[in-house]
Design a protein around this motif. Structure first.
Motif, PDB file in Angstrom:
ATOM      1  N   ALA A  46       0.809  -1.219   0.000  1.00 50.39           N
ATOM      2  CA  ALA A  46       0.000   0.000   0.000  1.00 50.39           C
ATOM      3  C   ALA A  46       0.840   1.265   0.000  1.00 50.39           C
ATOM      4  N   GLY A  47       2.125   1.132   0.310  1.00 51.85           N
ATOM      5  CA  GLY A  47       2.995   2.300   0.343  1.00 51.85           C
ATOM      6  C   GLY A  47       2.833   3.135   1.588  1.00 51.85           C
ATOM      7  N   ILE A  48       2.485   2.480   2.713  1.00 49.17           N
ATOM      8  CA  ILE A  48       2.328   3.184   3.984  1.00 49.17           C
ATOM      9  C   ILE A  48       3.135   2.462   5.046  1.00 49.17           C
ATOM     10  N   ASP A  70      -6.328   7.103  -0.083  1.00 46.81           N
ATOM     11  CA  ASP A  70      -5.464   7.350  -1.238  1.00 46.81           C
ATOM     12  C   ASP A  70      -4.474   6.214  -1.482  1.00 46.81           C
ATOM     13  N   SER A  71      -4.489   5.177  -0.649  1.00 41.32           N
ATOM     14  CA  SER A  71      -3.620   4.011  -0.850  1.00 41.32           C
ATOM     15  C   SER A  71      -4.401   2.775  -1.286  1.00 41.32           C
ATOM     16  N   ARG A 116      -3.940   1.429  -4.981  1.00 45.52           N
ATOM     17  CA  ARG A 116      -2.625   0.817  -5.160  1.00 45.52           C
ATOM     18  C   ARG A 116      -2.584  -0.565  -4.531  1.00 45.52           C
ATOM     19  N   LEU A 117      -3.125  -0.708  -3.316  1.00 44.42           N
ATOM     20  CA  LEU A 117      -3.097  -1.999  -2.645  1.00 44.42           C
ATOM     21  C   LEU A 117      -3.907  -3.030  -3.411  1.00 44.42           C
TER      22      LEU A 117
END
Length: 395
Positions: free
Chosen positions: A292-294, A324-325, A328-329
């Motif tokens: 997820a980029g978090i 906002d993730s 992507r996830l």
């Protein structure tokens, strides 16, 4: 006034009776909040239309622009019970909340991740907006809250009630602490009780949410025998339940007119800050956060129900992630290359191949078999599946 629900789905009559029978056996959803009840404020509960100058190529309607809403004003638009603000019991709680202004910031800041998302769920069902504020009086919007009587989560479900509503516990998971799952369950419960027992009256359903349907039904019978209408305001109920709806209306009244009550809320965006992502395979929080980029910490805070730090689709249906993730996830989970990409980022993730055994993987990577099984929540050593991802560390 009686407030009715509009169901979005049909419940089977037999299953509904079975579930309600189970719930009737409980003593109420929650008996006491784990933290003191507090007041709340709002910085923009009202909004007005703004009219821009009309360029020659625009119509009046093209130029009409509404001032952006925040979460509190969006919520206030859905309130339905403000005509009861003058009730003496409501006024008592308004006065009570206004005496604790220093608690306002703490509570409303804690609501920040959840408020707009829960409001949207309430709107989808056509329920009174006040319902979105139940976590204020139940848990002070702390998703990890636990009462001394055993209730847990934002909505303070008792174990028996949670079990009857499908909030699973076990396998490193507690559905009562899962914000998404418990919110859906709470709204289901409120709607179902209103329809089953109270001809759609939500105020009576909230009383039953707090004290149990048996207690409320007995109080209604007593009120009818006295020649009263048996609305919520006629009933003689336990002290906490007598205050339950007045507290909710008092909080909503303050939010609806913050300037009138000289209070202020931190600004929260009207658009939900979180989104649900389906869990389709076993997923460690470390991996999910990477995809997820978090940060893992942020993801864990949004999913307090994952006590074992792993989402297993046998127990967990969805993860909450920053809105906002989410895209992507979802994309990376559905991609056939996402697992290899995660493994390539370091040596702490291994993708199971056909013919692999857990003992062989442990030996090749110099880790103890028992540790490898524990880190990955594996109970049967022969249950590996090709493509399954294993963490090779306990971090």
């Amino acid at each position: 006034m009686t407030y009715h629900t509009t169901r979005r789905r049909i419940l089977g009559f037999t299953s509904c009776l079975a579930l309600m029978g189970s719930l009737m056996a409980t003593t109420g959803n929650s008996q006491a909040s784990p933290t003191p009840q507090r007041a709340f404020t709002d910085d923009s509960a009202s909004q007005s239309a703004q009219y821009a100058p009309l360029p020659s190529n625009q119509t009046f309607w093209d130029a009409l622009a509404l001032e952006p809403r925040d979460a509190w004003s969006r919520l206030a638009e859905a309130f339905e019970w403000q005509e009861d603000v003058d009730q003496a019991r409501v006024q008592h709680w308004i006065d009570h909340y206004r005496q604790s202004p220093r608690n306002i910031t703490e509570i409303t800041e804690r609501a920040r991740p959840w408020l707009a998302w829960i409001t949207e769920r309430v709107e989808e069902r056509g329920l009174p907006g006040e319902i979105a504020l139940i976590p204020f009086i139940e848990s002070s919007f702390d998703p990890t809250a636990r009462s001394h009587r055993g209730a847990a989560g934002l909505w303070q479900f008792m174990p028996g009630t949670g079990h009857a509503l499908g909030l699973r516990r076990g396998g490193g998971y507690d559905g009562r602490l899962d914000v998404a799952r418990s919110t859906h369950a709470a709204l289901d419960y409120i709607e179902m009780q209103a329809e089953q027992w109270y001809e759609g009256d939500i105020e009576l359903s909230l009383a039953a949410y707090n004290a149990g349907a048996g207690t409320v039904n007995n109080a209604r019978s007593a009120a009818l025998s006295r020649g009263q209408t048996a609305s919520y305001w006629d009933l003689k109920l336990p002290r906490e339940t007598m205050a339950y709806v007045p507290k909710l209306i008092a909080i909503s009244a303050i939010i609806a007119e913050p300037e009138h009550y000289d209070v202020e809320l931190p600004r929260i965006e009207a658009t939900p800050a979180i989104a649900e992502v389906p869990v389709t395979r076993p997923l460690k929080l470390d991996e999910a956060a990477h995809l997820a980029g978090i940060s893992r910490t942020e993801l864990a805070e949004l999913n307090p129900g994952l006590l074992g730090h792993q989402a297993d689709p046998r127990h967990v249906e969805r993860l909450l992630v920053p809105a906002d993730s989410a895209e992507r996830l979802v994309a990376r989970l559905s991609s056939g290359t996402s697992r290899r990409a995660v493994a390539a980022d370091g040596d702490d993730v291994y993708v199971v191949r056909r013919g692999d055994s857990l003992s062989g993987i442990a030996s090749r990577h110099a880790v103890a078999l028992t540790d490898l099984a524990r880190w990955n929540g594996i109970e049967r050593l022969d249950a590996l599946q090709p493509g399954q991802q294993l963490t090779l560390s306990g971090s």
